[in-house]
Motif scaffolding. Sequence first.
Motif, PDB file in Angstrom:
ATOM      1  N   LEU A  79       0.780  -1.207   0.048  1.00 51.06           N
ATOM      2  CA  LEU A  79       0.187  -0.012   0.023  1.00 51.06           C
ATOM      3  C   LEU A  79       0.700   1.178  -0.044  1.00 51.06           C
ATOM      4  O   LEU A  79       0.581   2.292  -0.580  1.00 51.06           O
ATOM      5  CB  LEU A  79      -0.825  -0.080   1.330  1.00 51.06           C
ATOM      6  N   ASN A  80       2.062   1.146   0.714  1.00 47.91           N
ATOM      7  CA  ASN A  80       2.835   2.422   0.924  1.00 47.91           C
ATOM      8  C   ASN A  80       3.449   2.618  -0.394  1.00 47.91           C
ATOM      9  O   ASN A  80       3.681   3.904  -0.991  1.00 47.91           O
ATOM     10  CB  ASN A  80       3.883   2.174   1.883  1.00 47.91           C
ATOM     11  N   GLN A  81       3.792   1.472  -1.461  1.00 50.91           N
ATOM     12  CA  GLN A  81       4.168   1.696  -2.752  1.00 50.91           C
ATOM     13  C   GLN A  81       3.142   2.398  -3.591  1.00 50.91           C
ATOM     14  O   GLN A  81       3.669   3.262  -4.318  1.00 50.91           O
ATOM     15  CB  GLN A  81       4.687   0.481  -3.186  1.00 50.91           C
ATOM     16  N   TYR A  82       2.120   1.784  -3.482  1.00 54.72           N
ATOM     17  CA  TYR A  82       0.961   2.363  -4.578  1.00 54.72           C
ATOM     18  C   TYR A  82       0.823   3.960  -4.112  1.00 54.72           C
ATOM     19  O   TYR A  82       0.555   4.740  -4.629  1.00 54.72           O
ATOM     20  CB  TYR A  82      -0.286   1.570  -4.041  1.00 54.72           C
ATOM     21  N   ASN A  83       0.699   4.199  -2.811  1.00 58.01           N
ATOM     22  CA  ASN A  83       0.566   5.545  -2.203  1.00 58.01           C
ATOM     23  C   ASN A  83       1.566   6.574  -2.712  1.00 58.01           C
ATOM     24  O   ASN A  83       1.159   7.737  -3.126  1.00 58.01           O
ATOM     25  CB  ASN A  83       0.434   5.568  -0.688  1.00 58.01           C
ATOM     26  N   THR A  84       2.869   6.052  -2.654  1.00 56.98           N
ATOM     27  CA  THR A  84       3.908   6.899  -2.900  1.00 56.98           C
ATOM     28  C   THR A  84       3.642   7.220  -4.382  1.00 56.98           C
ATOM     29  O   THR A  84       3.850   8.432  -5.044  1.00 56.98           O
ATOM     30  CB  THR A  84       5.174   6.110  -2.706  1.00 56.98           C
ATOM     31  N   LYS A  85       3.589   6.037  -5.204  1.00 53.79           N
ATOM     32  CA  LYS A  85       3.380   6.305  -6.741  1.00 53.79           C
ATOM     33  C   LYS A  85       2.138   7.223  -7.079  1.00 53.79           C
ATOM     34  O   LYS A  85       2.406   8.133  -7.838  1.00 53.79           O
ATOM     35  CB  LYS A  85       3.048   4.927  -7.398  1.00 53.79           C
ATOM     36  N   ASN A  86       1.148   7.064  -6.493  1.00 55.76           N
ATOM     37  CA  ASN A  86      -0.046   7.850  -6.378  1.00 55.76           C
ATOM     38  C   ASN A  86       0.322   9.458  -6.216  1.00 55.76           C
ATOM     39  O   ASN A  86      -0.337  10.401  -6.967  1.00 55.76           O
ATOM     40  CB  ASN A  86      -1.056   7.557  -5.929  1.00 55.76           C
ATOM     41  N   LEU A  87       0.900   9.895  -5.054  1.00 55.56           N
ATOM     42  CA  LEU A  87       0.915  10.991  -4.697  1.00 55.56           C
ATOM     43  C   LEU A  87       2.047  11.841  -5.959  1.00 55.56           C
ATOM     44  O   LEU A  87       1.507  13.068  -6.104  1.00 55.56           O
ATOM     45  CB  LEU A  87       1.819  10.985  -3.300  1.00 55.56           C
ATOM     46  N   PHE A  88       2.927  11.260  -6.390  1.00 54.50           N
ATOM     47  CA  PHE A  88       3.739  11.742  -7.272  1.00 54.50           C
ATOM     48  C   PHE A  88       2.926  12.047  -8.594  1.00 54.50           C
ATOM     49  O   PHE A  88       3.220  12.928  -9.252  1.00 54.50           O
ATOM     50  CB  PHE A  88       5.032  11.233  -7.582  1.00 54.50           C
ATOM     51  N   ARG A  89       1.998  10.948  -8.958  1.00 50.06           N
ATOM     52  CA  ARG A  89       1.380  11.173 -10.067  1.00 50.06           C
ATOM     53  C   ARG A  89       0.169  12.109 -10.121  1.00 50.06           C
ATOM     54  O   ARG A  89       0.048  12.893 -10.986  1.00 50.06           O
ATOM     55  CB  ARG A  89       0.746   9.749 -10.380  1.00 50.06           C
ATOM     56  N   ASP A  90      -0.238  12.428  -8.799  1.00 48.77           N
ATOM     57  CA  ASP A  90      -1.168  13.310  -8.625  1.00 48.77           C
ATOM     58  C   ASP A  90      -0.495  14.701  -9.008  1.00 48.77           C
ATOM     59  O   ASP A  90      -1.132  15.616  -9.411  1.00 48.77           O
ATOM     60  CB  ASP A  90      -1.775  13.485  -7.318  1.00 48.77           C
ATOM     61  N   ASP A  94      -1.746  17.174 -11.845  1.00 46.25           N
ATOM     62  CA  ASP A  94      -2.146  18.760 -11.435  1.00 46.25           C
ATOM     63  C   ASP A  94      -1.338  19.762 -12.439  1.00 46.25           C
ATOM     64  O   ASP A  94      -1.721  20.529 -12.949  1.00 46.25           O
ATOM     65  CB  ASP A  94      -2.030  19.099 -10.133  1.00 46.25           C
ATOM     66  N   ALA A  95       0.103  19.334 -12.543  1.00 45.59           N
ATOM     67  CA  ALA A  95       0.865  20.218 -13.567  1.00 45.59           C
ATOM     68  C   ALA A  95       0.508  20.096 -14.957  1.00 45.59           C
ATOM     69  O   ALA A  95       0.477  21.168 -15.392  1.00 45.59           O
ATOM     70  CB  ALA A  95       2.346  19.706 -13.048  1.00 45.59           C
ATOM     71  N   LYS A  96       0.198  18.967 -15.297  1.00 45.51           N
ATOM     72  CA  LYS A  96      -0.187  18.779 -16.775  1.00 45.51           C
ATOM     73  C   LYS A  96      -1.657  19.778 -17.236  1.00 45.51           C
ATOM     74  O   LYS A  96      -1.470  20.282 -18.092  1.00 45.51           O
ATOM     75  CB  LYS A  96      -0.439  17.503 -16.980  1.00 45.51           C
ATOM     76  N   VAL A  97      -2.412  19.500 -16.389  1.00 47.21           N
ATOM     77  CA  VAL A  97      -3.780  20.134 -16.409  1.00 47.21           C
ATOM     78  C   VAL A  97      -3.630  21.582 -16.215  1.00 47.21           C
ATOM     79  O   VAL A  97      -3.872  22.463 -17.096  1.00 47.21           O
ATOM     80  CB  VAL A  97      -4.791  19.698 -15.287  1.00 47.21           C
ATOM     81  N   ALA A  98      -2.585  22.152 -15.429  1.00 44.20           N
ATOM     82  CA  ALA A  98      -2.373  23.624 -15.304  1.00 44.20           C
ATOM     83  C   ALA A  98      -1.712  24.189 -16.810  1.00 44.20           C
ATOM     84  O   ALA A  98      -1.942  25.138 -17.179  1.00 44.20           O
ATOM     85  CB  ALA A  98      -1.431  23.956 -14.186  1.00 44.20           C
ATOM     86  N   VAL A  99      -0.705  23.261 -17.167  1.00 44.06           N
ATOM     87  CA  VAL A  99       0.059  23.709 -18.485  1.00 44.06           C
ATOM     88  C   VAL A  99      -1.148  23.827 -19.623  1.00 44.06           C
ATOM     89  O   VAL A  99      -1.327  24.508 -20.326  1.00 44.06           O
ATOM     90  CB  VAL A  99       0.930  22.759 -18.838  1.00 44.06           C
ATOM     91  N   GLU A 100      -1.871  22.485 -19.780  1.00 45.26           N
ATOM     92  CA  GLU A 100      -3.052  22.618 -20.770  1.00 45.26           C
ATOM     93  C   GLU A 100      -3.981  23.852 -20.532  1.00 45.26           C
ATOM     94  O   GLU A 100      -4.347  24.283 -21.592  1.00 45.26           O
ATOM     95  CB  GLU A 100      -3.731  21.283 -20.651  1.00 45.26           C
ATOM     96  N   LEU A 101      -4.301  24.092 -19.215  1.00 47.27           N
ATOM     97  CA  LEU A 101      -5.255  25.204 -19.168  1.00 47.27           C
ATOM     98  C   LEU A 101      -4.576  26.554 -19.538  1.00 47.27           C
ATOM     99  O   LEU A 101      -5.414  27.344 -20.042  1.00 47.27           O
ATOM    100  CB  LEU A 101      -5.477  25.196 -17.617  1.00 47.27           C
ATOM    101  N   VAL A 122      -5.698  14.685 -20.158  1.00 46.55           N
ATOM    102  CA  VAL A 122      -4.806  13.646 -19.053  1.00 46.55           C
ATOM    103  C   VAL A 122      -6.049  12.643 -18.629  1.00 46.55           C
ATOM    104  O   VAL A 122      -5.672  12.068 -17.620  1.00 46.55           O
ATOM    105  CB  VAL A 122      -4.226  14.571 -17.950  1.00 46.55           C
ATOM    106  N   LEU A 123      -7.173  12.446 -19.278  1.00 48.20           N
ATOM    107  CA  LEU A 123      -7.986  11.363 -18.780  1.00 48.20           C
ATOM    108  C   LEU A 123      -7.192  10.065 -18.495  1.00 48.20           C
ATOM    109  O   LEU A 123      -7.454   9.485 -17.558  1.00 48.20           O
ATOM    110  CB  LEU A 123      -9.217  11.406 -19.801  1.00 48.20           C
ATOM    111  N   ASP A 124      -6.528   9.722 -19.527  1.00 45.39           N
ATOM    112  CA  ASP A 124      -6.057   8.354 -19.471  1.00 45.39           C
ATOM    113  C   ASP A 124      -5.407   8.156 -18.091  1.00 45.39           C
ATOM    114  O   ASP A 124      -5.167   7.161 -17.216  1.00 45.39           O
ATOM    115  CB  ASP A 124      -4.937   8.105 -20.670  1.00 45.39           C
ATOM    116  N   GLU A 125      -4.352   8.927 -17.645  1.00 46.18           N
ATOM    117  CA  GLU A 125      -3.634   9.193 -16.679  1.00 46.18           C
ATOM    118  C   GLU A 125      -4.551   9.291 -15.298  1.00 46.18           C
ATOM    119  O   GLU A 125      -4.140   8.603 -14.399  1.00 46.18           O
ATOM    120  CB  GLU A 125      -2.627  10.157 -16.525  1.00 46.18           C
TER     121      GLU A 125
END
Length: 173
Positions: A79-90, A94-101, A122-125
Amino acid sequence: MEELTKQQEELINNLEVYAQLEVEKETKPLQDLIDLVNASVDIRLVNGSVVSDIRLGSFELEALAMRIPAECSRLQARLNQYNTKNLFRDMRLDAKVAVELSKLIGTKGAAEERKKKAEMSVLDERVQNAVNKLIIRGIQGCIDRADKVYEGVKKVMDFRSKEGFFDRKGGRP
């Protein structure tokens, strides 16, 4: 992009199956222990009285009392591995959405419409991230159930030790 493409719909369907299989794969050892406890206990009504039968000896209970927390610990590490991966993916999403915006500034449509367009880019991600969060919840749910089973095993062991069920003189009963 104002609607899902066929590929996006297919990806969502495939990721749903993937999430179910991943949770099953990760939790199988712990679920097997839970199933073992469940299969070893019968509770039935006989002539208006509750009758129970526990087909687990002292060594089996001790093994379960050691193994269930160990398996929960292993899953918590996953779970810790999944949470770490998701934190950085989030953060990345957010950065990609800001750039697209920012690319959509000055285009037609209300701010909310531009935001939706940027999020769709960024729907796929986002879907993959949501799948990881579902996997996390599925694994955490299994850990929570196992904890309840562990508490039950401990209660039976405590009862048996108070009642003299355990033979500590060596050998198996």
